[in-house]
Design an enzyme around this catalytic site. Structure first.
Site, PDB file in Angstrom:
ATOM      1  N   SER A 523       0.873  -1.132  -0.334  1.00  0.00           N
ATOM      2  CA  SER A 523       0.048   0.149  -0.058  1.00  0.00           C
ATOM      3  C   SER A 523       0.933   1.205  -0.010  1.00  0.00           C
ATOM      4  O   SER A 523       1.788   1.611  -0.904  1.00  0.00           O
ATOM      5  CB  SER A 523      -0.968  -0.199   1.037  1.00  0.00           C
ATOM      6  OG  SER A 523      -1.912   0.863   1.107  1.00  0.00           O
ATOM      7  N   HIS A 636      -7.800  -5.435  -1.209  1.00  0.00           N
ATOM      8  CA  HIS A 636      -6.450  -4.750  -0.644  1.00  0.00           C
ATOM      9  C   HIS A 636      -6.248  -5.507   0.919  1.00  0.00           C
ATOM     10  O   HIS A 636      -4.985  -5.341   1.099  1.00  0.00           O
ATOM     11  CB  HIS A 636      -6.951  -3.387  -0.452  1.00  0.00           C
ATOM     12  CG  HIS A 636      -5.799  -2.362  -0.009  1.00  0.00           C
ATOM     13  ND1 HIS A 636      -4.801  -2.214  -0.953  1.00  0.00           N
ATOM     14  CD2 HIS A 636      -5.202  -1.596   0.976  1.00  0.00           C
ATOM     15  CE1 HIS A 636      -3.903  -1.391  -0.738  1.00  0.00           C
ATOM     16  NE2 HIS A 636      -4.257  -1.089   0.736  1.00  0.00           N
TER      17      HIS A 636
END
Length: 664
Positions: A523, A636
């Site tokens: 990320s 994610h």
């Protein structure tokens, strides 16, 4: 007896996790969720266990039971379990027996709370918010018909882990658990967040972001508001002034105030969370303990779980509240007097307390992890600080393994700022030898590494690498200035902090070989990995995970891009194109000489896979050494809660890439 071995990626299949401990108000028995990988390794299974004295027994037999909550009289346990394709609220007698569903809501239940007298349940469920939403939802549910187009009119039309908006909103229902009757008490084109009953059961408070003169499009709001209504759903009042982002609410035990964990966004998404008290008799809310430079709530990073945290819990006398706080790499529990007069740390230590509950005599049941174990339950007597371990959920597997123990360090940067970090030696380290090392970079960036278990780190240490990781500026745990510094400066001071951390490690730990370094992160950590390989050649290999490479395209494709980019980079594509490009790692792709592995989930809507695609194509076009691995169906949260088979594959590829490019 065989000698202990090092950890492998496949050990994930044998791991167990405990969470959501709740204490019976009558018997003191502790119900908790036990989670493991399914026998076919195609997902997870979870059931509720009961701890009563020395007895630890299965209480439910479901495959996906979650979110247990005792009734106020302790006679029943409610929890979420699928009925058909959707989760519903089920109840089970405390004495055992058969569980039964008490809701049959069309779109299932996502959260619930018992009423104070235990006669009702307040349940959050999806429903169609407007006529237009109804039409969109009904179209999406049509079966065995020609495909239909999706007409999109709102900017927040997708969400990571959720997918495309289904036309429905999250609203509240009151359910009678005896008759199973339900009725909606909220409606409209908004979504309910946190909610609570008043102590007398006569009123309900909830948070929502509703359209207003200041925010005609609620999707663009970074704040929300607190609302109060009668339990009948009538006489709704807005109690706040649109200036707060409210994460959690609870009525104080006397019913005279509502406590909010909230941020005023004075530093955007990097603003510290505070305790706010709103008097229901009138007047503005009051922020407590504003002199404390500490983040309230759970901010620690781990690859063992997603969505950790416990809402505030009040003391039995109603004069104080227990809240998690993230500080110096640990997650603790503090007891805060509601008059603002005093605060004390009641559960500390170098660990991650990811959830907790209070006993009737106001001691604590902790769900906690540390660098050498991924999570168990503990009982803490607050007055004496005596603690006992209640579960050993990974004991059998752990008895087979050897681990590397992280060593904490703190160094000062070139501008005198203290930075905390950790270093792990290879599991089979031989004194006097030189070893390769991997720098790990956390996501967020408003998060923190800490005193908790990371399987990824242990696997690299098992493969022969030292692992070091730090909390550079931009992350939580070290105050408001620390976490706010990165905004508008991605790739600036944060990059410098990391490079000075590498310098410190090489200067301090003589066993680390400067010619054999790797770097990885996910990320924001993926963004920073991309940035690093475009600005230095000091690393011999890199792995970028669920990353950002281009802020210009990220603005329009991420589920949060249209707010996050403005808040973090201070720009948008039509006014600040050059600024966004200057902060984009892909702008420096011609400088990349480090072999780069790109890992990305196909269904990642937070950092969409086109970010990985752009980077891969650019590197291949420039004849750079790279490889692109796409994980089907993964969002994610792949590393924390994704499909177990893909989690194992991801870990294996990370280790494999470093082994192929950095000699052990």
């Amino acid at each position: 007896m065989t000698s202990p071995r090092v950890m492998t990626p496949e050990d994930l299949y044998r791991m167990h996790w405990v969470n959501d401990p709740v204490v019976s108000p009558v018997s003191g028995a502790i119900a908790y969720v036990h989670k493991s990988v399914s026998d076919k390794k195609d997902g997870y299974r979870s059931h509720i266990r009961l701890l009563n004295g020395s007895e630890d027994i299965p209480f439910t037999s479901g495959e996906g039971d979650a979110a247990p909550a005792w009734s106020p009289d302790g006679s029943k346990l409610a929890f979420l379990r699928k009925k058909g394709e959707r989760p519903q609220v089920w109840t089970m007698p405390a004495s055992g027996g058969e569980a039964r569903p008490v809701t049959d809501l069309k779109h299932g239940a996502s959260a619930f709370k018992w009423s104070p007298d235990g006669s009702l349940l307040l349940v959050r469920s999806q429903t169609c918010g407007t006529d237009a939403d109804e039409e969109s939802a009904s179209k999406s549910e049509e079966k065995d018909k020609l495909p239909e187009e999706m007409i999109i009119n709102r900017i927040r039309y997708k969400g990571d882990g959720v997918g495309l908006w289904n036309g429905r909103r999250h609203h509240l229902y009151i359910v009678n658990p005896v008759t199973d009757e339900s009725r909606a008490v909220t409606e409209g084109a908004f979504d309910i967040g946190s909610f609570d009953w008043s102590p007398d059961g006569a009123r309900i408070a909830y948070t929502a972001g509703v359209s207003s003169d200041q925010y005609p499009d609620p999707d663009l709001r970074l704040t929300n508001d607190l609302f109060l209504m009668d339990a009948s759903g009538q006489n709704t009042k807005k109690l706040t002034d649109e200036s707060l982002s409210i994460y959690s609410i609870a009525f104080t035990p006397d019913g005279e105030r509502i406590l909010m964990l909230a941020s005023d966004l004075s530093c955007g998404f990097a603003t510290l969370t505070r305790i706010h008290l709103l008097p229901l008799a009138g007047g503005p809310s009051q922020a407590l303990y504003t002199e404390m430079d500490v983040q309230l709530g759970h901010a620690a990073v781990s690859d063992m779980r997603a969505g950790a945290g416990t809402p505030p819990l009040f003391s039995k006398d109603g004069q104080a509240v227990y809240v998690q706080l993230s500080q110096d790499g640990s997650v603790h529990i503090g007891r805060f007097a509601l008059d603002g007069s005093s605060y004390e740390l009641v559960a500390g230590g170098e660990r991650e307390i990811y959830q907790f509950d209070l006993t009737e005599d106001e001691n604590l049941i902790l769900a906690a992890a540390d660098p050498l174990q991924p999570g168990d339950l503990f009982s803490l007597t607050v007055a004496s600080q005596e603690e006992s371990r209640l579960t050993h959920c990974n004991e059998e597997l752990w008895n087979e393994l050897r681990f590397s123990t992280p060593e904490s360090f703190t160094f000062k940067t070139s501008d005198g700022w203290p930075i905390q970090g950790w270093i792990m030696k290879p599991v089979n380290y031989k004194e006097g030898s030189k070893v390769p090392a991997v720098l790990e970079i956390h996501g967020g960036p408003q998060a923190m590494y800490g005193h908790t278990f990371m399987q990824e780190f242990q696997l690299l240490a098992a493969a022969g690498y030292a692992v070091f990781y730090t909390n550079p500026r931009g992350g939580h745990g070290y105050g408001q200035v620390h976490v706010n510094t990165v905004r508008g400066d991605y790739g600036g001071r944060d990059y410098q902090d990391l490079m000075e951390a590498v310098d410190y490690v090489l200067d301090t730990y003589s066993y680390v070989d400067a010619s054999r370094l790797g770097v990885t992160g996910g990320s924001y950590g993926g963004f920073m990995t991309n940035w690093i390989v475009g600005h230095t050649d000091r690393f011999q290999a890199a792995v970028t995970q669920r990353s950002i490479c281009n802020w210009i395209s990220f603005y329009g494709v991420s589920d949060i891009g249209y707010t996050f980019t403005q808040d973090q980079i201070w720009g948008n594509p039509w006014d600040d194109l050059e600024k966004l490009w200057q902060h984009s790692p892909i702008a420096y792709v011609k400088n990349v000489d480090t072999p780069l592995l790109i890992l990305h989930g196909e269904q990642d809507l937070r950092c969409p896979i086109e970010q990985g695609e752009q980077l891969f194509i650019a590197l291949k076009r420039l004849n750079k050494e790279t490889q692109f691995i796409r994980f089907p169906g993964a969002d994610h949260n792949l590393s924390r809660s994704g499909h177990p088979h893909l989690r194992v594959k991801r870990l294996s590829h990370i280790v494999r890439w470093f082994v192929e490019h950095i000699e052990v």
